[in-house]
Motif scaffolding. Structure first.
Motif, PDB file in Angstrom:
ATOM      1  N   LEU A 212      27.951  35.878 -14.524  1.00 56.00           N
ATOM      2  CA  LEU A 212      26.726  36.624 -14.821  1.00 56.00           C
ATOM      3  C   LEU A 212      27.064  38.081 -15.115  1.00 56.00           C
ATOM      4  CD1 LEU A 212      23.373  36.345 -12.985  1.00 56.00           C
ATOM      5  CD2 LEU A 212      24.365  38.601 -13.319  1.00 56.00           C
ATOM      6  N   ARG A 213      26.458  38.618 -16.181  1.00 53.96           N
ATOM      7  CA  ARG A 213      26.626  40.023 -16.543  1.00 53.96           C
ATOM      8  C   ARG A 213      25.244  40.647 -16.740  1.00 53.96           C
ATOM      9  NH1 ARG A 213      31.593  40.239 -14.645  1.00 53.96           N
ATOM     10  NH2 ARG A 213      33.009  38.793 -15.718  1.00 53.96           N
ATOM     11  N   MET A 214      25.078  41.858 -16.304  1.00 53.85           N
ATOM     12  CA  MET A 214      23.749  42.475 -16.361  1.00 53.85           C
ATOM     13  C   MET A 214      23.840  43.978 -16.580  1.00 53.85           C
ATOM     14  SD  MET A 214      20.662  42.302 -13.558  1.00 53.85           S
ATOM     15  CE  MET A 214      21.525  43.284 -12.322  1.00 53.85           C
ATOM     16  N   GLU A 215      22.951  44.479 -17.444  1.00 54.81           N
ATOM     17  CA  GLU A 215      22.741  45.914 -17.590  1.00 54.81           C
ATOM     18  C   GLU A 215      21.529  46.262 -16.723  1.00 54.81           C
ATOM     19  OE1 GLU A 215      22.366  47.032 -21.692  1.00 54.81           O
ATOM     20  OE2 GLU A 215      24.012  45.718 -22.311  1.00 54.81           O
ATOM     21  N   GLY A 216      21.794  46.588 -15.470  1.00 53.37           N
ATOM     22  CA  GLY A 216      20.745  46.731 -14.480  1.00 53.37           C
ATOM     23  C   GLY A 216      19.639  47.706 -14.847  1.00 53.37           C
ATOM     24  N   ARG A 217      20.010  48.856 -15.350  1.00 51.42           N
ATOM     25  CA  ARG A 217      18.998  49.864 -15.682  1.00 51.42           C
ATOM     26  C   ARG A 217      18.110  49.399 -16.833  1.00 51.42           C
ATOM     27  NH1 ARG A 217      22.266  55.674 -15.289  1.00 51.42           N
ATOM     28  NH2 ARG A 217      22.686  55.561 -13.024  1.00 51.42           N
ATOM     29  N   GLU A 218      18.705  48.716 -17.800  1.00 55.01           N
ATOM     30  CA  GLU A 218      17.928  48.213 -18.933  1.00 55.01           C
ATOM     31  C   GLU A 218      16.943  47.136 -18.489  1.00 55.01           C
ATOM     32  OE1 GLU A 218      17.859  48.957 -22.407  1.00 55.01           O
ATOM     33  OE2 GLU A 218      18.649  50.787 -21.507  1.00 55.01           O
ATOM     34  N   VAL A 219      17.397  46.254 -17.609  1.00 54.00           N
ATOM     35  CA  VAL A 219      16.516  45.203 -17.105  1.00 54.00           C
ATOM     36  C   VAL A 219      15.341  45.819 -16.356  1.00 54.00           C
ATOM     37  CG1 VAL A 219      16.328  43.239 -15.534  1.00 54.00           C
ATOM     38  CG2 VAL A 219      18.355  43.481 -16.986  1.00 54.00           C
ATOM     39  N   PHE A 220      15.633  46.759 -15.484  1.00 62.05           N
ATOM     40  CA  PHE A 220      14.567  47.419 -14.716  1.00 62.05           C
ATOM     41  C   PHE A 220      13.582  48.124 -15.648  1.00 62.05           C
ATOM     42  CE2 PHE A 220      12.556  50.760 -12.298  1.00 62.05           C
ATOM     43  CZ  PHE A 220      12.325  50.182 -11.059  1.00 62.05           C
ATOM     44  N   LYS A 221      14.104  48.778 -16.671  1.00 59.46           N
ATOM     45  CA  LYS A 221      13.266  49.537 -17.595  1.00 59.46           C
ATOM     46  C   LYS A 221      12.238  48.646 -18.285  1.00 59.46           C
ATOM     47  CE  LYS A 221      14.918  50.983 -21.587  1.00 59.46           C
ATOM     48  NZ  LYS A 221      15.733  51.735 -22.571  1.00 59.46           N
ATOM     49  N   HIS A 222      12.641  47.428 -18.652  1.00 58.56           N
ATOM     50  CA  HIS A 222      11.745  46.521 -19.363  1.00 58.56           C
ATOM     51  C   HIS A 222      10.865  45.695 -18.423  1.00 58.56           C
ATOM     52  CE1 HIS A 222      14.601  47.332 -22.651  1.00 58.56           C
ATOM     53  NE2 HIS A 222      13.599  47.019 -23.445  1.00 58.56           N
ATOM     54  N   ALA A 223      11.327  45.488 -17.200  1.00 55.50           N
ATOM     55  CA  ALA A 223      10.689  44.513 -16.323  1.00 55.50           C
ATOM     56  C   ALA A 223       9.217  44.798 -16.052  1.00 55.50           C
ATOM     57  CB  ALA A 223      11.455  44.419 -15.005  1.00 55.50           C
ATOM     58  N   VAL A 224       8.910  45.999 -15.612  1.00 54.31           N
ATOM     59  CA  VAL A 224       7.537  46.288 -15.180  1.00 54.31           C
ATOM     60  C   VAL A 224       6.544  46.123 -16.327  1.00 54.31           C
ATOM     61  CG1 VAL A 224       6.004  48.032 -14.213  1.00 54.31           C
ATOM     62  CG2 VAL A 224       8.327  47.801 -13.322  1.00 54.31           C
ATOM     63  N   GLY A 225       6.883  46.616 -17.507  1.00 56.12           N
ATOM     64  CA  GLY A 225       5.980  46.491 -18.645  1.00 56.12           C
ATOM     65  C   GLY A 225       5.755  45.048 -19.065  1.00 56.12           C
ATOM     66  N   MET A 226       6.822  44.267 -19.082  1.00 60.13           N
ATOM     67  CA  MET A 226       6.706  42.865 -19.479  1.00 60.13           C
ATOM     68  C   MET A 226       5.903  42.051 -18.467  1.00 60.13           C
ATOM     69  SD  MET A 226      10.500  42.115 -21.042  1.00 60.13           S
ATOM     70  CE  MET A 226      10.904  42.661 -22.719  1.00 60.13           C
TER      71      MET A 226
END
Length: 324
Positions: A212-226
């Motif tokens: 598993l690979r993740m860009e944590g800040r990018e995921v967080f940035k999109h999560a709340v809006g989606m």
């Protein structure tokens, strides 16, 4: 023709016996309990034992859900397993669970939408039950994410855990359901973001399982809006609101994402069910695990309005609103 509602008949879950604490992880990678809790809210997670497969976890959750529903395996004619960590490339892990339950009729298949998988599976089962083609469905979320983690990557190995949860959905004529069941579901995907959360292996690309690979800040940035997008759609479709729901059961990815989403939507903190602190992120298993906890401790009761949401790799995201 009388419409059919997909009503929850039972819920169950299973967690592996081994518990991995933040202190344990601090001995493996450069991290600390304070660092993990501050950023994620996670204190511990469960890890499957050697030889304990996703099918084994899913089977135990399914058996618990059947017992809770007062049903036997032969009452089920549809099994949908949401998982990103199947036992094998094929056949579907759902058919292994089907076989272990002794079911020889109906259909069983896997559904892969990563952490959104359980919401996608509920929507899929609901669609099948409403046609009348199937009568009762086991909807399962089961994961062994410990098998795809890079245990040297402190940014991801501290986040995930193993587990399984399941519900039994039954197609019931609307007049008998009396308003209970799945009221609406809303599913979304946007493949432009697939590189932000992915596994760097696969049968077609590398011939390996990968990690598993993740860009944590990018995921967080999109999560709340989606997340809020599909919940607003659920409210618009039903006329419900943050005030009228009884419980908000989100995907248990990160306490900060959960809190920010609830705050943005105006959902009172006391309505939010959180288990991330003790389960970690169990991907497709996290929502049914949380449902089972809240049902067993007396929070979720018959007639309650329960809102589910999740976001996962892909990106995928979705919501489901149901009357318990």
């Amino acid at each position: 023709m009388i419409g059919i509602h997909s009503v929850v008949r039972g819920v169950g879950s299973y967690l592996p016996q081994k518990v991995l604490t933040n202190a344990d992880l601090a001995e493996m990678v450069d991290t600390s309990d304070e660092w993990i809790v501050q950023r994620t809210g996670i204190k511990e997670r469960h890890v499957a034992a050697e030889g304990e497969f996703t099918s084994a976890l899913g089977l135990k959750a399914a058996q618990a859900a059947l017992a809770d529903a007062g049903l036997v395996a032969d009452d089920i004619d549809l099994i949908i397993l949401a998982t990103s960590t199947p036992d094998q490339t094929f056949p579907a892990t759902a058919v292994t669970i089907q076989s272990e339950l002794g079911i020889t009729r109906g259909a069983a298949f896997d559904l892969q939408a990563v952490c959104s998988g359980f919401v996608f599976a509920i929507a899929t089962a609901d669609a099948h039950l409403r046609t009348g083609a199937f009568k009762r469905a086991l909807v399962i979320g089961a994961e062994t994410f410990s098998r795809i983690l890079d245990w040297n990557d402190r940014g991801t190995c501290v986040l995930f855990g193993d587990g399984a949860g399941a519900i039994v959905l039954e197609g019931v004529p609307a007049d008998e359901a009396k308003g209970r069941g799945v009221l609406t579901s809303h599913l979304r995907s946007d493949g432009r973001h697939r590189s932000k959360l992915f596994v760097d292996g696969g049968p077609s690309s590398t011939g390996t399982v990968g990690h598993l690979r993740m860009e944590g800040r990018e995921v967080f940035k999109h999560a709340v809006g989606m997340i809020t997008d599909v919940i607003v759609d659920a409210f618009a479709a039903t006329g419900e609101s943050a005030e009228t729901i009884d419980w908000f059961v989100p995907h248990q990815a990160n306490r900060r994402i959960i809190d920010a989403s609830a705050q943005k939507l105006g959902i009172a903190p006391e309505k939010v069910v959180t288990t991330v602190q003790s389960h970690g992120n169990t991907s497709a298993a996290s929502i049914p695990l949380a449902l089972d906890v809240a049902r067993k401790d007396g929070r979720i009761k018959p007639g309650d309005l329960v809102l589910l949401e999740a976001m996962g790799g892909g990106f995928t995201w979705g919501s489901a609103l149901l009357r318990w």
